[in-house]
Design an enzyme around this catalytic site. Structure first.
Site, PDB file in Angstrom:
ATOM      1  N   ASP A  12       0.866  -1.178   0.000  1.00  0.00           N
ATOM      2  CA  ASP A  12       0.000   0.000   0.000  1.00  0.00           C
ATOM      3  C   ASP A  12       0.906   1.232   0.000  1.00  0.00           C
ATOM      4  OD1 ASP A  12       0.903   0.291   2.605  1.00  0.00           O
ATOM      5  OD2 ASP A  12      -1.085   0.221   3.539  1.00  0.00           O
ATOM      6  N   CYS A  69       3.211  -3.166   3.988  1.00  0.00           N
ATOM      7  CA  CYS A  69       2.383  -2.012   4.351  1.00  0.00           C
ATOM      8  C   CYS A  69       3.142  -1.246   5.427  1.00  0.00           C
ATOM      9  CB  CYS A  69       0.974  -2.430   4.771  1.00  0.00           C
ATOM     10  SG  CYS A  69       0.828  -3.501   6.216  1.00  0.00           S
ATOM     11  N   THR A  71       2.946  -1.558   8.819  1.00  0.00           N
ATOM     12  CA  THR A  71       3.414  -2.483   9.859  1.00  0.00           C
ATOM     13  C   THR A  71       3.592  -3.915   9.370  1.00  0.00           C
ATOM     14  OG1 THR A  71       1.134  -3.000  10.436  1.00  0.00           O
ATOM     15  CG2 THR A  71       2.191  -1.188  11.666  1.00  0.00           C
ATOM     16  N   HIS A 102       8.967 -24.410   9.069  1.00  0.00           N
ATOM     17  CA  HIS A 102       8.004 -25.072   9.954  1.00  0.00           C
ATOM     18  C   HIS A 102       6.544 -24.876   9.538  1.00  0.00           C
ATOM     19  CE1 HIS A 102      10.797 -25.480  13.727  1.00  0.00           C
ATOM     20  NE2 HIS A 102      11.415 -25.810  12.601  1.00  0.00           N
ATOM     21  N   HIS A 138       5.875 -31.251  11.480  1.00  0.00           N
ATOM     22  CA  HIS A 138       5.575 -30.049  10.696  1.00  0.00           C
ATOM     23  C   HIS A 138       4.400 -30.325   9.756  1.00  0.00           C
ATOM     24  CE1 HIS A 138       9.151 -28.460  12.393  1.00  0.00           C
ATOM     25  NE2 HIS A 138       9.970 -29.229  11.681  1.00  0.00           N
TER      26      HIS A 138
HETATM   27  C1  RB5 Z   1      -1.730   2.789   6.614  1.00  0.00           C
HETATM   28  O1  RB5 Z   1      -1.722   3.979   7.309  1.00  0.00           O
HETATM   29  C2  RB5 Z   1      -1.482   1.616   7.570  1.00  0.00           C
HETATM   30  O2  RB5 Z   1      -2.570   1.490   8.427  1.00  0.00           O
HETATM   31  C3  RB5 Z   1      -1.242   0.361   6.810  1.00  0.00           C
HETATM   32  O3  RB5 Z   1      -0.181   0.519   5.938  1.00  0.00           O
HETATM   33  C4  RB5 Z   1      -0.875  -0.863   7.646  1.00  0.00           C
HETATM   34  O4  RB5 Z   1       0.161  -0.580   8.518  1.00  0.00           O
HETATM   35  C5  RB5 Z   1      -1.976  -1.565   8.296  1.00  0.00           C
HETATM   36  O5  RB5 Z   1      -1.790  -2.588   8.952  1.00  0.00           O
END
Ligand code: RB5
Length: 152
Positions: A12, A69, A71, A102, A138
């Protein structure tokens, strides 16, 4: 005939800054990369790209996927809603390797706001260079995951 293994990559807006260098790194490792977007830093919605990468894997076109993204968490949650997808959100190389060995993970997720390009590159290496240890407990445990998926 092109016999290169294909890796799908998506992000994203919050992962856009490192998607291209990561894609180039994967190409340099000898893979073909299918980039499903996003293609700019304009705000967008991560499930769109999680779905696009998962569809490439589930159709058989791509062997594995990379999702970036802010996080890595939203991407992994969205990816894991797809039957047959095992996505792992990692920020250490030990986990990125072990989730292949695993868990037979087929998608690696990470966050540009969590890891820099150096660690992101190492995560991709750990994930792509590792193979599933297709034996013993596994196999039992991954089968149990598939049973849960089939029941719910
Ligand atoms: C975007 O601001 C952020 O929420 C997205 O990139 C991501 O981290 C969501 O989990």
């Amino acid at each position: 005939m092109n016999t290169k293994k294909k890796i799908a990559i998506g992000c994203d807006h919050a992962g856009f800054g490192i998607k291209s260098p990561i894609a180039q790194h994967i190409i340099d490792k000898g893979y073909e990369v299918i980039d499903v977007g996003t293609y700019s830093s304009d705000s967008c919605h991560y499930p769109t790209y999680a779905q696009a990468v998962c569809e490439k894997i589930l159709s058989g076109e791509c062997e594995r996927g990379i999702l970036i993204c802010g996080t890595g968490i939203g991407m992994s949650i969205a990816a894991n809603k797809h039957k047959g997808i095992r996505a792992a959100c990692c920020s250490d190389t030990f986990s990125a390797r072990l989730t292949r060995e695993h868990n037979d993970a087929n998608v690696l997720c990470f966050g540009e706001r969590v890891v820099g390009i150096g660690l992101a590159t190492d995560l991709v290496d750990a994930f792509l260079d590792a193979e599933y240890l297709n034996e013993g407990n596994h196999v039992v445990r991954v089968s149990m995951i598939k049973d849960i998926e089939n029941k719910n």
